[in-house]
Design an enzyme around this catalytic site. Structure first.
Site, PDB file in Angstrom:
ATOM      1  CB  CYS A 262     -46.161 -39.015  14.324  1.00  0.00           C
ATOM      2  SG  CYS A 262     -44.754 -38.350  15.223  1.00  0.00           S
TER       3      CYS A 262
ATOM      4  CB  THR B 253     -21.338 -34.594  21.747  1.00  0.00           C
ATOM      5  OG1 THR B 253     -20.155 -34.498  20.938  1.00  0.00           O
ATOM      6  CG2 THR B 253     -22.523 -34.997  20.880  1.00  0.00           C
TER       7      THR B 253
ATOM      8  N   PRO C  50     -16.735 -31.078  20.493  1.00  0.00           N
ATOM      9  CG  PRO C  50     -15.332 -29.221  20.621  1.00  0.00           C
ATOM     10  CD  PRO C  50     -15.518 -30.610  21.162  1.00  0.00           C
TER      11      PRO C  50
ATOM     12  N   GLY D 155     -32.301 -35.087  18.485  1.00  0.00           N
ATOM     13  CA  GLY D 155     -33.387 -36.058  18.431  1.00  0.00           C
ATOM     14  C   GLY D 155     -33.439 -36.937  19.672  1.00  0.00           C
TER      15      GLY D 155
END
Lengths: 544, 544
Positions: free
Chosen positions: B42, B266, B269, B275
């Protein structure tokens, strides 16, 4: 309907203006004892210091402008002498000519405010107070008359603002506070940086002593010292103006303010009371309190108007959020302080956090210290305090909102606060409070407090300093073992396996990593909550 | 347990560090394709502009420092080529020497992030992107090579930050955005001041057009213009890096990100995803979204570690709070925008408010504009937007917190926000949003929107301007009758009794008083929500 409002500043004028918007036909008379209505009393200290340059900027409305805009009959320097409930009259003295007259009412709103407490100290009549424009003018006259030295009696929010502004004016200023700390709504370790800031700006701060005599150019303190005082400013608190309510036979609450219900009706439902004179139901506390704050005065003024207009609106319990600028620092608090909870023997847990106002890699990031108190059963936030040079107001407002909403402390971790480098961090200090709470509640990282409270650890164990060598050398807990965090894995054998360890770093974050490492390897380690920063501030405060 | 983390920036590194704190014994390998881990992405635009002076300040950790502190095996420039779920292996290429090797895992964390979208425009390969340190170094090299002119393609948050910073560097900068406004998460009337601020700082802003060809020193736009471009910076958005997930047979979500459950597992498992690459459950929206924001990446990284350690933690639905600095302005948003709600044909109500960053009588108070969207049935806040030069982040954070807590919009009136003159007002703009909502919901003051939406008023009535003569003369709605508020009682006869009236002032507050007066006297008056400021901004935006 004819409504008489007694008091024409924040609460009273909010009620009058809102009532006009709801009812064009009502006759509304506002009676104000002082010479001004709708003035910015929170701005008074700043005109004293020249920060607000124009006195006129403090006068937000005049009787004329209120008549034009809201068709209000506003009479300044008209003092209500008594309330006749049976006859539905008030007796009023016009201070301009001494004439006494009666004014009838169908409904009455009491918004007389609060008056400064004046302790029984010889010579105190020389002291100024700072509640209204007349007070301000008196102090300005004393300054114009050549005052070079000042004593402010009382280290609360107003006293601290006054001391700062007298310094801005160039006066040699002494601040005298009877308790061992400034800003009583804060706990001592959070107030300590404020005391340091005052001293850094050459305010002669005298804690734990009282003014016992006001002399012509000095003030004598309980410890025998005499401090120079061309000007004496008294700010030891306020008490509600309840004379009218008492003589009218209205009920008072347990703290001496006017008792009201949720709709702000007094014990006589035709009479409402708002602002500093009325007691407020207190959030999380049970019972009522005196909370002389401007935002509640304005809010309650509006609710009173709704009640008068026949609407059903209820004042929510108050949590008392307050903030003060102290030279380069800001200090703020909402809800309950630890000292109150302790006094009440109420269960609570404490979190201290030292973070940054925004991302450390962006210029201008400043240290920010937070304290949070929560209920270990319900997980509700009971209170929060913050001190720093930037971003304090934002964090207290977020925490006040979370508290009002009844969010559990752990939900702070999930708040999506605005992040770009100039404004915050990807993990905002408020989020980190949620992480701390989670680590505490799950037993991941137990903590012990700087004063060895609430950690269930039976006082401090062997202090282990995991900071750098340079940090350690600048100051550390007595008897500390020093092993920098990044060497801890290799040097763990240097720690006794059979003693409880109190691990600390500067603010708590590195120590958290260290405690996890040690506990994972079977050692009995806890984190010194808030680290060196909290411990050293608390210890210094306790020594004051 | 051996855990392999793919991606070593915000989400991946948060997961790895937290996992180490929970489990000293786990073997943790972090594989990062790029040359750096834990860098402050950032902050990249701000180093470009010289605001963050030292490139080293962006590098928060190195593989070495992470090895020392967290015993992590961090390998930069190691690219994962494929995931073998059956064999529980990843195939990795070490980019330093081209060697390909296998690494086994018990659990896998996918945190590969997102990659810039590259539109199919001839010559686009000359364009730089700004996602990592390598990108930054490429742009810095171009600047060092004498670039004097720049075109930024894309007017979202990153594009606007990049344009500002290129101006700081002294480049003649053009910003090209295909839609008619900058900052797509904002509604057009709220984005308009940002466009004006960019132009005031000599950014050549081209809205509603696209780059169709990138030439050696120019960019050709869809409207035929050619703008000078020694440097081309592409910032039209990102798409999740899902190649590994797809080839491994993991499920994707409806927006093309990796599908995860509340524990961030997902469809396999043993494999978690966090993110920018993973879809997030969206608050108030139903369904999932791509929300590439750093705070969610960090938060979800931590939750993934908790899941791996056998803890039960659930990611709360995301509301997507974002903020951007644009020269002297700040713009921020949380939750849903009106254009989205309208597209979904979802019921909502809109509030616009123009207030001040703090008390107007204290120096430095700056204008602040707020927009709030709420559900007329549940009264829950659906979204908020803010623009101004000071105090924007605070108000958005408070509103984001109220929204997360599910507070009804009317409860904003009761929030006790910290008030002293340098920080706020006795009635904070956030409190006033609660007042506006109350006035709207009780029918006290109906409103109509600048685009005549949602007021139930069938478009605009006769515009009545209640501002001062000077304000009126600086600009007003076509066909306005002009009667200053303080003359309205006396001149009410000048208004037609049989026509709906759309009353407005500068920001809405005086018009509220006027509407109440008129309605109390039987006229059909509504308030133009947000007044002249919102109407003129919206109208200018619609003309863009």
């Amino acid at each position: 309907m004819k409504v008489v409002v007694i008091g024409g500043v924040a609460a009273g004028m909010s009620a009058a203006a809102r009532l006009r918007r709801l009812d064009e036909k009502a006759e509304i008379v506002v009676l104000e004892r002082g010479g001004y209505v709708s003035f910015a009393n929170c701005g008074l200290p700043y005109h004293l210091g020249g920060v607000i340059e124009e006195r006129a900027d403090l006068l937000l409305h005049t009787p004329d402008s209120l008549a034009r805009r809201f068709a209000l009959d506003v009479r300044v320097r008209n003092e209500v002498l008594s309330v006749d409930r049976e006859g539905q009259l008030v007796r009023v003295r016009d201070l301009a000519d001494g004439r006494v007259y009666e004014e009838s009412w169908d409904r009455l709103v009491l918004a007389p405010g609060a008056r400064p407490v004046v302790p029984p100290v010889p010579g105190i009549e020389r002291a100024h107070t700072l509640r209204d424009i007349e007070d301000l003018d008196g102090i300005l006259a004393a300054l114009a008359g050549g005052a070079r030295t000042a004593v402010v009696i009382g280290g609360g929010f107003i006293g601290v603002e006054a001391a700062e502004n007298l310094r801005h004016r160039g006066l040699a200023t002494t601040l005298v506070e009877a308790t061992p700390q400034v800003l009583p709504p804060l706990d001592p370790e959070m107030a300590q940086p404020v005391a340091a800031e005052l001293r850094a700006h050459h305010v002669d701060l005298r804690l734990g002593t009282r003014a016992v005599r006001v002399l012509p150019r000095e003030v004598e303190l309980a410890d025998g010292d005499r401090v120079p005082a061309d000007l004496v400013l008294l700010a030891v608190g306020v008490r509600p103006e309840t004379e009218l309510a008492v003589t009218a036979g209205l009920e008072l609450g347990p703290h001496g303010g006017i008792r009201v219900d949720g709709a702000l009706r007094t014990s006589d439902p035709r009479i409402l009371a708002v602002g500093d004179a009325a007691e407020k139901t207190h959030a999380h506390g049970g019972g009522t309190r005196l909370i002389p704050l401007a935002n509640l005065a304005n809010r309650h003024g509006r609710i009173a108007a709704d009640t008068l207009a026949g609407r059903t609106v209820t004042a929510v319990p108050a949590q008392g959020t307050a903030i003060v600028q102290v030279f380069g620092l800001t200090a703020a608090a909402t809800g309950r302080a630890e000292k109150e909870l302790r006094r009440e023997d109420r269960p609570y847990r404490t979190l201290h956090l030292h973070g940054g106002s925004h991302a450390g890699y962006y210029p201008g990031a400043a240290p920010l210290s937070l304290k949070l108190l929560f209920d270990p059963q319900s997980l509700r936030i009971l209170g929060a305090q913050a001190v720093g040079s930037d971003g304090v107001d934002k964090r207290i407002d977020v925490l006040a909102t979370a508290m009002a909403a009844g969010l559990p402390v752990t939900a702070l971790a999930d708040l999506e606060l605005a992040y770009a480098p100039p404004y915050g961090s990807a993990k905002d200090p408020v989020n980190l409070l949620g992480y701390l709470a989670d680590n505490l509640l799950t037993g991941t990282t137990p903590t012990v407090q700087w004063d060895a409270g609430d950690g269930g650890h039976g006082g401090h164990g062997l202090p282990v300093d995991v900071r750098t060598k340079a940090e350690h050398e600048r100051g550390h807990l007595p008897g500390s073992v020093h092993i920098p965090l990044d060497e801890l894995r290799d040097r763990i054998g240097e720690l006794p396996a059979d003693r409880p360890l109190t691990v600390y770093c500067q603010g708590g974050q590195r120590a958290h990593t260290a405690v996890r490492l040690l506990r994972n390897l079977g050692l009995d380690a806890v984190n010194l909550d808030g680290g060196w920063l909290t411990w050293s501030a608390g210890t210094a405060a306790a020594a004051a």
